[in-house]
Design an enzyme around this catalytic site. Structure first.
Site, mmCIF file in Angstrom:
data_model
loop_
_atom_site.group_PDB
_atom_site.id
_atom_site.type_symbol
_atom_site.label_atom_id
_atom_site.label_comp_id
_atom_site.label_asym_id
_atom_site.label_seq_id
_atom_site.Cartn_x
_atom_site.Cartn_y
_atom_site.Cartn_z
ATOM 1 N N ASP A 1 -13.645 -11.380 5.784
ATOM 2 C CA ASP A 1 -12.300 -11.175 6.337
ATOM 3 C C ASP A 1 -12.299 -9.951 7.250
ATOM 4 O OD1 ASP A 1 -9.654 -11.716 6.825
ATOM 5 O OD2 ASP A 1 -8.910 -10.754 4.999
ATOM 6 N N VAL A 4 0.858 -1.178 0.000
ATOM 7 C CA VAL A 4 0.000 0.000 0.000
ATOM 8 C C VAL A 4 0.896 1.230 0.000
ATOM 9 C CG1 VAL A 4 -1.800 1.309 1.193
ATOM 10 C CG2 VAL A 4 -1.862 -1.190 1.210
#
Length: 523
Positions: A338, A224
């Site tokens: 998740d 990221v």
């Protein structure tokens, strides 16, 4: 009817008789002698034509004739026919030459049919109609061809400008991701190297306008980065080509109608690019400088109001995912699969938003469609529900996936609550005392399914009204039986009620403090 036919025939005859052009001054004028019935000398002279008129009196049926000549002024006849109102069936015939009308006998038309016209007589009328039509048609075709040519030239110029600007962007802003030439950009836009083909989105060049600044996180899916897009910070989640299924799934879900929500991670676009001939799949979203809830809890402690704000906003985002909106442009129900603190981001106003939808499941009630996707990965083992660890979950029943999300959300509530208040404990993940930092599937199955262990709730929480209510919500979220767990909408409403009561108490205590302060000043 008869009078109309005769009048039409008479006017047509006059038109054909007087069709000679006016001679120019230099031309020799020829004078013709014509027979004339009512002239003093029985003859008349003209430079135009001679004529003979046939008619019948209304009193009898005998045909009679009158002869004369046209003057140069073609609108007047030198021989007049009197009392035309008593005569019917008039026919006229013209000729040019000396005494050509002396023995001329025009045919009088019958009442039943209009007079016959020869092609030679009709030819001027046909030309008068056809020639303008042909000219107008040719003009229309010519104008259409000119407009089409100008439009093609304009489109070619626009395309050339687009290609030039695109190549400039590639050379300026996308060197950091390895796209150096326009040819390479085209080649890599045609395939991802793993058979995916073109990106699903329209923003095929968004990666060329994003300038990466710094890496802010790494994980099993990739990295990221914080980037700049139109002078605004964005988060760029970079997948490797082997994680294409997660990228495609998350891209498809983010593009769904009505998914935008204050507590769902904001989405800009997706793109496909390369770095040193390696395919990279970009997912560009809103940037939140506080990072994930996992990172925030490790560095900060919370007060009671902040805790409830984080819990309630995260529950609101998960509730929006679970809710199906039915309509022409509705939204299917989505199960996250998740849920954990690393996939929940903290916004600057101390609320949360849900991210990382790569493992999500989609359900459309009207079509009775359950879309599990093609991603074979499973969620994080530490947050797996008992039915997943026991392999007893029914994958064809969508509510079972929502129960899995609620179980994981109960563990998230426990993590947030441990970092709240004056006696906040050091951050620890769920089951830290029972399993290692990277537990196996069998380890979690033993702890959660066989021993039915749950995170420990400190005794001091039972003496605190707010923490006691939050503890009850946790227990009902991580119940062993999926059917006994609360729906996420009920969790959201309960946390909303607790948050409102805490805010009300806080505001009243602040007002009380202000009143006491004002009294002290007055004294």
């Amino acid at each position: 009817m008869a009078r109309t036919v005769v009048l039409w025939w008479f006017l047509a005859g006059i038109f054909l008789c007087t069709g000679n052009p006016v001679p120019s001054p230099n031309e020799t004028v020829e004078i013709y002698t014509c027979a004339c019935d009512d002239c003093p000398e029985v003859y008349c002279e003209t430079t135009s034509k001679c004529f003979t008129v046939a008619y019948k009196d209304s009193a009898d049926e005998e045909e009679k004739y009158r002869r004369g000549c046209f003057e140069q002024d073609t609108s007047q006849m030198s021989c007049k026919i009197d009392n035309l109102e008593n005569r019917i069936m008039v026919s006229i015939q013209c000729c040019q030459g000396n005494l050509c009308n002396k023995d001329m006998r025009p045919t009088i038309p019958t009442e039943d049919s209009p007079p016959d016209r020869t092609l030679q007589e009709l030819w001027p009328i046909i030309l008068a109609i056809v020639i303008p039509v042909v000219i107008v048609g040719l003009l229309i075709v010519f104008i259409s061809l000119v407009c089409r040519h100008m439009h093609k030239r304009r489109m070619d110029n626009l395309l050339a400008n687009e290609l030039r600007y695109l190549e400039d962007d590639v050379l300026r802003g996308a060197q950091q991701v390895g796209e150096s030439t326009l040819q390479e950009l085209w080649e890599h836009s045609c395939t991802s190297g793993s058979g995916s083909g073109l990106p699903q989105l329209v923003q095929q060049t968004v990666a060329k306008r994003v300038h990466l600044q710094e890496c802010i996180g790494k994980g099993r899916y990739g990295e990221v980065w914080r980037g700049r897009y139109h002078d605004e910070d964005v988060a760029v989640k970079i997948f490797s080509s082997r994680d294409e299924a997660s990228w495609s799934r998350e891209t498809a879900i983010f593009n769904m109608c009505l998914l935008r929500h204050d507590n769902i991670l904001g989405y800009y676009g997706s793109d496909m690019t390369s770095w040193h001939s390696c395919t990279q799949l970009w997912l560009i979203t809103h940037y939140h400088r506080l990072g994930s809830l996992y990172d925030y809890l490790q560095k900060n402690t919370l007060d009671c109001e902040q805790m409830l704000s984080l819990m309630h906003s995260a529950a609101a985002g998960l509730s929006h995912l679970h809710t199906e909106i039915i309509g022409n442009r509705g939204k299917p129900a989505i199960a996250h699969r998740d849920v954990k603190t690393k996939n929940i981001l903290v916004k600057s106003n101390m609320t949360c938003c849900i991210g990382d939808l790569g493992l999500a499941v989609i359900h459309k009630q009207q079509e009775n469609l359950l879309d599990l996707g093609h991603n074979q990965k499973v969620g994080t083992k530490r947050y797996m529900a008992p039915e997943l660890l026991a392999e007893s979950l029914n994958p064809m029943f969508f509510d079972s996936f929502k129960c899995v999300d609620v179980y994981a959300f109960g563990l998230v509530l426990w993590e947030v609550a441990r970092r709240t208040g004056e006696y906040a404990e050091e951050y620890k993940p769920p089951f830290h005392e029972s399993v290692s930092s990277d537990p196996s599937f069998e380890d979690m199955r033993k702890v959660v399914v066989e021993e039915q262990t749950r995170p420990v709730l400190p005794n001091r929480w039972s003496s605190d009204l707010v923490m006691n209510q939050v503890s009850k919500v946790m227990r009902e979220c991580w119940a062993q039986n999926p059917k006994a767990r609360l729906p996420i909408l009920r969790v959201k409403k309960t946390l909303s009620q607790v948050l409102k009561s805490v805010e009300l108490l806080t505001n009243s205590s602040q007002d009380r403090g202000l009143k006491i302060e004002n009294l002290e000043k007055n004294c």
